[in-house]
Design a protein around this motif. Sequence first.
Motif, PDB file in Angstrom:
ATOM      1  N   GLY A 178     -21.560 -39.447 -88.564  1.00  0.00           N
ATOM      2  CA  GLY A 178     -21.230 -40.627 -89.358  1.00  0.00           C
ATOM      3  C   GLY A 178     -20.986 -41.871 -88.535  1.00  0.00           C
ATOM      4  N   THR A 179     -21.603 -41.951 -87.338  1.00  0.00           N
ATOM      5  CA  THR A 179     -21.406 -43.116 -86.463  1.00  0.00           C
ATOM      6  C   THR A 179     -22.696 -43.907 -86.275  1.00  0.00           C
ATOM      7  N   MET A 180     -23.564 -43.889 -87.271  1.00  0.00           N
ATOM      8  CA  MET A 180     -24.853 -44.557 -87.178  1.00  0.00           C
ATOM      9  C   MET A 180     -24.731 -46.073 -87.240  1.00  0.00           C
ATOM     10  N   ALA A 181     -23.666 -46.586 -87.836  1.00  0.00           N
ATOM     11  CA  ALA A 181     -23.517 -48.024 -88.037  1.00  0.00           C
ATOM     12  C   ALA A 181     -23.623 -48.777 -86.712  1.00  0.00           C
ATOM     13  N   GLY A 182     -24.548 -49.744 -86.666  1.00  0.00           N
ATOM     14  CA  GLY A 182     -24.708 -50.565 -85.480  1.00  0.00           C
ATOM     15  C   GLY A 182     -25.548 -49.951 -84.383  1.00  0.00           C
ATOM     16  N   LEU A 183     -26.003 -48.707 -84.574  1.00  0.00           N
ATOM     17  CA  LEU A 183     -26.810 -48.048 -83.546  1.00  0.00           C
ATOM     18  C   LEU A 183     -28.288 -48.253 -83.827  1.00  0.00           C
ATOM     19  N   ASP A 184     -28.977 -48.881 -82.897  1.00  0.00           N
ATOM     20  CA  ASP A 184     -30.416 -49.069 -82.991  1.00  0.00           C
ATOM     21  C   ASP A 184     -30.997 -48.941 -81.590  1.00  0.00           C
ATOM     22  N   ALA A 185     -32.306 -49.156 -81.470  1.00  0.00           N
ATOM     23  CA  ALA A 185     -32.963 -48.961 -80.175  1.00  0.00           C
ATOM     24  C   ALA A 185     -32.368 -49.868 -79.100  1.00  0.00           C
ATOM     25  N   LYS A 186     -32.029 -51.090 -79.473  1.00  0.00           N
ATOM     26  CA  LYS A 186     -31.486 -52.041 -78.496  1.00  0.00           C
ATOM     27  C   LYS A 186     -30.104 -51.604 -78.010  1.00  0.00           C
ATOM     28  N   SER A 187     -29.241 -51.233 -78.950  1.00  0.00           N
ATOM     29  CA  SER A 187     -27.891 -50.828 -78.552  1.00  0.00           C
ATOM     30  C   SER A 187     -27.910 -49.502 -77.792  1.00  0.00           C
ATOM     31  N   LEU A 188     -28.846 -48.630 -78.158  1.00  0.00           N
ATOM     32  CA  LEU A 188     -28.963 -47.349 -77.446  1.00  0.00           C
ATOM     33  C   LEU A 188     -29.405 -47.584 -76.009  1.00  0.00           C
ATOM     34  N   THR A 189     -30.350 -48.493 -75.818  1.00  0.00           N
ATOM     35  CA  THR A 189     -30.796 -48.838 -74.464  1.00  0.00           C
ATOM     36  C   THR A 189     -29.650 -49.411 -73.649  1.00  0.00           C
ATOM     37  N   ALA A 190     -28.826 -50.255 -74.283  1.00  0.00           N
ATOM     38  CA  ALA A 190     -27.681 -50.842 -73.585  1.00  0.00           C
ATOM     39  C   ALA A 190     -26.694 -49.759 -73.154  1.00  0.00           C
ATOM     40  N   ARG A 191     -26.503 -48.755 -74.003  1.00  0.00           N
ATOM     41  CA  ARG A 191     -25.610 -47.652 -73.659  1.00  0.00           C
ATOM     42  C   ARG A 191     -26.116 -46.910 -72.426  1.00  0.00           C
ATOM     43  N   TYR A 192     -27.428 -46.638 -72.411  1.00  0.00           N
ATOM     44  CA  TYR A 192     -27.981 -45.912 -71.267  1.00  0.00           C
ATOM     45  C   TYR A 192     -27.940 -46.759 -70.005  1.00  0.00           C
ATOM     46  N   GLU A 193     -28.140 -48.045 -70.133  1.00  0.00           N
ATOM     47  CA  GLU A 193     -28.074 -48.898 -68.944  1.00  0.00           C
ATOM     48  C   GLU A 193     -26.675 -48.845 -68.341  1.00  0.00           C
ATOM     49  N   ALA A 194     -25.652 -48.864 -69.200  1.00  0.00           N
ATOM     50  CA  ALA A 194     -24.273 -48.806 -68.710  1.00  0.00           C
ATOM     51  C   ALA A 194     -23.972 -47.459 -68.054  1.00  0.00           C
ATOM     52  N   SER A 195     -24.381 -46.358 -68.704  1.00  0.00           N
ATOM     53  CA  SER A 195     -24.075 -45.033 -68.162  1.00  0.00           C
ATOM     54  C   SER A 195     -24.866 -44.754 -66.886  1.00  0.00           C
ATOM     55  N   LEU A 196     -26.086 -45.260 -66.810  1.00  0.00           N
ATOM     56  CA  LEU A 196     -26.887 -45.057 -65.605  1.00  0.00           C
ATOM     57  C   LEU A 196     -26.382 -45.906 -64.448  1.00  0.00           C
ATOM     58  N   ASN A 197     -25.921 -47.108 -64.742  1.00  0.00           N
ATOM     59  CA  ASN A 197     -25.306 -47.931 -63.696  1.00  0.00           C
ATOM     60  C   ASN A 197     -24.055 -47.247 -63.162  1.00  0.00           C
ATOM     61  N   ALA A 198     -23.272 -46.654 -64.067  1.00  0.00           N
ATOM     62  CA  ALA A 198     -22.064 -45.946 -63.649  1.00  0.00           C
ATOM     63  C   ALA A 198     -22.408 -44.740 -62.781  1.00  0.00           C
ATOM     64  N   ALA A 199     -23.473 -44.026 -63.156  1.00  0.00           N
ATOM     65  CA  ALA A 199     -23.898 -42.864 -62.359  1.00  0.00           C
ATOM     66  C   ALA A 199     -24.331 -43.298 -60.963  1.00  0.00           C
ATOM     67  N   ARG A 200     -25.073 -44.389 -60.889  1.00  0.00           N
ATOM     68  CA  ARG A 200     -25.544 -44.873 -59.590  1.00  0.00           C
ATOM     69  C   ARG A 200     -24.378 -45.277 -58.691  1.00  0.00           C
ATOM     70  N   GLU A 201     -23.305 -45.777 -59.309  1.00  0.00           N
ATOM     71  CA  GLU A 201     -22.151 -46.239 -58.543  1.00  0.00           C
ATOM     72  C   GLU A 201     -21.185 -45.112 -58.190  1.00  0.00           C
ATOM     73  N   THR A 202     -21.419 -43.919 -58.727  1.00  0.00           N
ATOM     74  CA  THR A 202     -20.517 -42.799 -58.465  1.00  0.00           C
ATOM     75  C   THR A 202     -20.504 -42.454 -56.975  1.00  0.00           C
ATOM     76  N   GLN A 203     -19.327 -42.442 -56.414  1.00  0.00           N
ATOM     77  CA  GLN A 203     -19.164 -42.145 -54.994  1.00  0.00           C
ATOM     78  C   GLN A 203     -18.288 -40.904 -54.832  1.00  0.00           C
ATOM     79  N   GLY A 204     -18.475 -40.221 -53.736  1.00  0.00           N
ATOM     80  CA  GLY A 204     -17.657 -39.047 -53.468  1.00  0.00           C
ATOM     81  C   GLY A 204     -18.166 -38.343 -52.230  1.00  0.00           C
ATOM     82  N   PRO A 205     -17.372 -37.429 -51.686  1.00  0.00           N
ATOM     83  CA  PRO A 205     -17.778 -36.743 -50.457  1.00  0.00           C
ATOM     84  C   PRO A 205     -18.890 -35.719 -50.680  1.00  0.00           C
ATOM     85  N   PHE A 206     -19.139 -35.350 -51.948  1.00  0.00           N
ATOM     86  CA  PHE A 206     -20.123 -34.314 -52.230  1.00  0.00           C
ATOM     87  C   PHE A 206     -21.233 -34.854 -53.137  1.00  0.00           C
ATOM     88  N   ALA A 207     -22.464 -34.504 -52.802  1.00  0.00           N
ATOM     89  CA  ALA A 207     -23.623 -35.022 -53.543  1.00  0.00           C
ATOM     90  C   ALA A 207     -23.618 -34.595 -55.005  1.00  0.00           C
TER      91      ALA A 207
END
Length: 220
Positions: free
Chosen positions: A148-177
């Motif tokens: 029931g969370t479809m409101a406001g979700l479209d291709a553009k907003s979905l792409t924005a979500r992935y851009e944010a999560s992928l940027n966060a993944a790229r920035e993830t740092q730590g001693p182990f790969a």
Amino acid sequence: MGTTAASLHVLRASPGVDVAAAIGAAYRKLGYSRAKNAAAATRHAYAMDRGDFVSLHDSGNDDIDTGELKELAVAISKATKGAAIVTSVNDSDSFEFLLFHRGKQIDAAVSDAASHAGGLKMLEGGKRAKAWADVFANRDFFRAMASGTMAGLDAKSLTARYEASLNAARETQGPFAEATLGAYCEAAGLASEAPVMKFADCASGGQAGAQWFGFVAGEK
């Protein structure tokens, strides 16, 4: 010693897709036939139910992918008309995250991009986010409708979500790969512990819901 593991993760593209049948067919393309029983099998694999994904842990590619996991990813993603991910981590020093869709490798995240120059398709920025949104759109929209969370979700907003999560993944740092690898897995909706599980973890019987496959080597 650090963690070393390799595995394949298949997205359930739709409720009607038989992932187990696609796995069996893909192994046949590699020249394997189903064994009559465990004693006769020369190659073993376990398929773990992970919700949206089925994780495949293969006895012959448990540490390092010989290339067979990539071949399986091509065949299975083509058969299911969906996505498959090959993950690997080597001694906790380096990792690979390879995304396949409908039989083609479409993106990759690796710890040492320079060493893969020309060998893998690697996207960046908006192009990467758009590709991921396209690959996982059906899954994500179905989830949203079911919750029931479809409101406001479209291709553009979905792409924005992935851009944010992928940027966060790229920035993830730590001693182990595996920390960065796990972040990319989570961006795809796959549990972060999935790429570090080993075949032996399934074979020990401690993993509920693991389906065993046994194969005998033959000829392609």
